[in-house]
Design a protein around this motif. Structure first.
Motif, mmCIF file in Angstrom:
data_model
loop_
_atom_site.group_PDB
_atom_site.id
_atom_site.type_symbol
_atom_site.label_atom_id
_atom_site.label_comp_id
_atom_site.label_asym_id
_atom_site.label_seq_id
_atom_site.Cartn_x
_atom_site.Cartn_y
_atom_site.Cartn_z
ATOM 1 N N PRO A 277 12.091 22.161 16.873
ATOM 2 C CA PRO A 277 10.937 22.049 15.977
ATOM 3 C C PRO A 277 9.700 21.627 16.755
ATOM 4 O O PRO A 277 9.727 20.674 17.525
ATOM 5 N N LEU A 278 8.625 22.369 16.579
ATOM 6 C CA LEU A 278 7.374 22.077 17.275
ATOM 7 C C LEU A 278 6.528 21.155 16.410
ATOM 8 O O LEU A 278 6.093 21.538 15.326
ATOM 9 N N GLU A 279 6.301 19.953 16.891
ATOM 10 C CA GLU A 279 5.548 18.957 16.138
ATOM 11 C C GLU A 279 4.068 19.019 16.498
ATOM 12 O O GLU A 279 3.714 19.354 17.626
ATOM 13 N N PRO A 280 3.195 18.648 15.573
ATOM 14 C CA PRO A 280 1.782 18.498 15.944
ATOM 15 C C PRO A 280 1.665 17.460 17.059
ATOM 16 O O PRO A 280 2.306 16.410 17.007
ATOM 17 N N PHE A 281 0.870 17.756 18.062
ATOM 18 C CA PHE A 281 0.675 16.833 19.180
ATOM 19 C C PHE A 281 -0.321 15.754 18.753
ATOM 20 O O PHE A 281 -1.469 16.050 18.407
ATOM 21 N N HIS B 286 7.692 15.354 27.486
ATOM 22 C CA HIS B 286 6.887 15.647 28.668
ATOM 23 C C HIS B 286 6.258 17.032 28.638
ATOM 24 O O HIS B 286 5.658 17.453 29.621
ATOM 25 N N THR B 287 6.383 17.739 27.511
ATOM 26 C CA THR B 287 5.930 19.129 27.450
ATOM 27 C C THR B 287 5.213 19.414 26.140
ATOM 28 O O THR B 287 5.696 19.035 25.067
ATOM 29 N N THR C 95 -4.745 20.238 37.156
ATOM 30 C CA THR C 95 -4.400 21.004 35.961
ATOM 31 C C THR C 95 -3.000 20.597 35.501
ATOM 32 O O THR C 95 -2.191 20.114 36.298
ATOM 33 N N PRO C 96 -2.678 20.795 34.219
ATOM 34 C CA PRO C 96 -1.312 20.527 33.765
ATOM 35 C C PRO C 96 -0.324 21.450 34.470
ATOM 36 O O PRO C 96 -0.646 22.601 34.769
ATOM 37 N N ARG D 71 4.301 33.790 20.705
ATOM 38 C CA ARG D 71 4.502 33.309 22.082
ATOM 39 C C ARG D 71 3.586 32.128 22.383
ATOM 40 O O ARG D 71 2.447 32.068 21.928
ATOM 41 N N PHE D 72 4.127 31.197 23.148
ATOM 42 C CA PHE D 72 3.409 29.986 23.504
ATOM 43 C C PHE D 72 3.542 29.703 24.998
ATOM 44 O O PHE D 72 4.570 30.011 25.609
ATOM 45 N N LEU D 73 2.493 29.089 25.552
ATOM 46 C CA LEU D 73 2.563 28.553 26.911
ATOM 47 C C LEU D 73 3.191 27.173 26.867
ATOM 48 O O LEU D 73 2.918 26.383 25.961
ATOM 49 N N LEU D 74 4.027 26.881 27.847
ATOM 50 C CA LEU D 74 4.579 25.538 28.009
ATOM 51 C C LEU D 74 3.835 24.839 29.137
ATOM 52 O O LEU D 74 3.760 25.347 30.257
ATOM 53 N N LEU D 75 3.279 23.673 28.830
ATOM 54 C CA LEU D 75 2.483 22.932 29.799
ATOM 55 C C LEU D 75 2.888 21.470 29.824
ATOM 56 O O LEU D 75 3.433 20.937 28.844
ATOM 57 N N GLU D 76 2.613 20.832 30.935
ATOM 58 C CA GLU D 76 2.867 19.400 31.081
ATOM 59 C C GLU D 76 2.084 18.600 30.042
ATOM 60 O O GLU D 76 0.906 18.848 29.805
ATOM 61 N N ASN D 77 2.747 17.630 29.434
ATOM 62 C CA ASN D 77 2.070 16.652 28.583
ATOM 63 C C ASN D 77 1.447 15.604 29.504
ATOM 64 O O ASN D 77 2.124 14.708 29.994
ATOM 65 N N VAL D 78 0.154 15.704 29.747
ATOM 66 C CA VAL D 78 -0.482 14.885 30.772
ATOM 67 C C VAL D 78 -0.701 13.443 30.329
ATOM 68 O O VAL D 78 -1.115 12.606 31.143
#
Length: 416
Positions: free
Chosen positions: A13-17, A33-34, A58-59, A192-199
């Motif tokens: 499940p994708l939660e609001p950040f 972390h993502t 950059t992340p 589709r989504f990009l996966l990036l570091e949670n900085v």
């Protein structure tokens, strides 16, 4: 079709950040972390061809995933991602999964589904505070937390979590994103989504300043109408004269008790009065400001806002200034070496921990700060996909913004 919720249906499940402070695309939390954001091909190609010197600013790029809409037993929609094979075990709900309950509550208030019971909330305070239209509350020029989760709430799995402040801008973006997916795409569409570091994952109380960099904010591929609109926004803001403007802010704020009135201290160095913002006593809260606030600032207003961002309500966090300036100098050196790159409409994050620095035995302080570039959907460079124009030399608008930002920080440090 929309996938019905089922214990047999695997997915994340994708939660609001909770710490999204700017932008218009919804940033979602994949794990601790993502984060993930809607995939734009031009941004994906930027990350995949990223110069080595820029990677520290950059992340980290972690690849892509697909997600689909899922409807639970109450008819509420959410996004569920297909888990990455071989890289993670069963998904575990974190203490921040209260964001799901918050989002679902907001969804009900805007969809007319208010008759649905809300057993996960143990108090009536939240329901009362959400009577105000989210569109009104979330799009204020200065966003202060109006809807607070009660001291203890239950997440979607019934686990109690302690109260957290949340940034309403991210929830607004998530609401708009789900509405757009439902309205514009077939029900069985895989997104589709990009996966990036949670900085900000390493920060206990992340204070974040989102700065829109450069003197130009439109890409080469936009329409004449959109080009004109963005040009007007730049001309009317500090983008034109400084090459940088505030796009969003989140910072921790203590409260000051003055008799029976609880107000946040006015941190502008040239004033001694107080803002008429009411807070709960004996607590610390996050202060939120959005892009509409940033667009209205004059040059002096920008300076004062930057000062406010670095002030904890009691003192200026002077120990942050040198590490931030050191990283900005390093970034400036990298940008000057990137020939043909134009970072149109990208942002720069300045991040520090609202928790005071740790005192080491030998007397020095451990200061956690970070500088990160984000949002590259309109970045262009020689050899980039659907390249419209080839530029020579480094990005002059971005360099102009960095130099002015560094000078303002230097002035703050010197007490000017």
């Amino acid at each position: 079709m929309v996938v019905q919720d089922s214990m047999d249906t695997p997915g994340v499940p994708l939660e609001p950040f909770l710490h999204q402070v700017g932008g218009h695309l919804s940033i979602l939390k994949y794990d601790e972390h993502t984060v993930c954001k809607p995939l734009i091909s031009q941004e994906q190609r930027f990350y995949e061809s990223l110069p080595l010197a820029m990677k520290r600013f950059t992340p980290q790029y972690k690849g892509t995933i697909t997600a689909h809409l899922r409807k639970d037993s109450r008819g509420r929609l959410s996004l569920v991602a297909n888990p990455l094979k071989g890289t993670r075990g069963p998904f575990k709900v974190s203490t921040e999964s209260a964001a799901v309950a918050i989002w679902q509550t907001l969804q009900q208030t805007t969809s007319g589904g208010g008759a649905l019971p809300l057993p996960q909330w143990q108090h009536t305070q939240l329901a009362h505070s959400l009577k105000e239209s989210p569109a009104t509350a979330l799009l204020r020029s200065e966003l202060h937390l109006k809807t607070q989760v009660p001291s203890l709430v239950e997440d979607v799995h019934g686990n109690q979590t302690e109260r957290r402040s949340f940034n309403p801008w991210g929830l607004h973006c998530h609401q708009a994103h789900l509405s757009r997916l439902c309205a514009e795409y077939p029900e069985n569409k895989r997104h589709r989504f990009l996966l990036l570091e949670n900085v900000v994952s390493q920060y206990k109380h992340p204070c974040i300043l989102d700065l829109k960099m450069g003197t130009r904010q439109h890409g080469d591929d936009v329409s004449e109408e959109k080009k004109a609109r963005h040009t007007r926004k730049c001309a009317r803001s500090t983008s034109a004269c400084l090459g940088v403007r505030i796009c969003g802010m989140q910072k921790e704020m203590p409260v000051v008790c003055l008799g029976r009135l609880i107000v946040a201290a006015d941190l502008q160095p040239s004033k001694g009065n107080t803002k008429s913002m009411v807070y709960q006593t004996d607590k610390k809260h996050f202060l939120f400001k959005d892009k509409y606030y940033g667009r209205k600032l004059s040059v002096e207003g920008f300076r004062q806002a930057l000062y406010q961002f670095l002030h904890n309500g009691t003192r200026l966090r002077t120990e942050l200034l040198e590490p931030i300036q050191r990283q900005l100098r390093a970034l400036l050196s990298v940008i000057r070496s990137q020939s043909s790159y134009r970072f149109y409409s990208s942002s720069l994050l300045i991040i520090y921990d609202g928790q005071e620095t740790l005192q080491m035995p030998h007397g020095s302080n451990v200061v956690k700060v970070d500088i990160r570039m984000i949002d590259f959907a309109h970045t262009t460079y020689k050899g980039s996909w659907n390249e419209h124009t080839t530029y020579d030399g480094p990005d002059p608008g971005y360099i102009f913004g960095l130099e002015n930002l560094m000078q303002i920080l230097q002035d703050i440090q010197e007490g000017e």
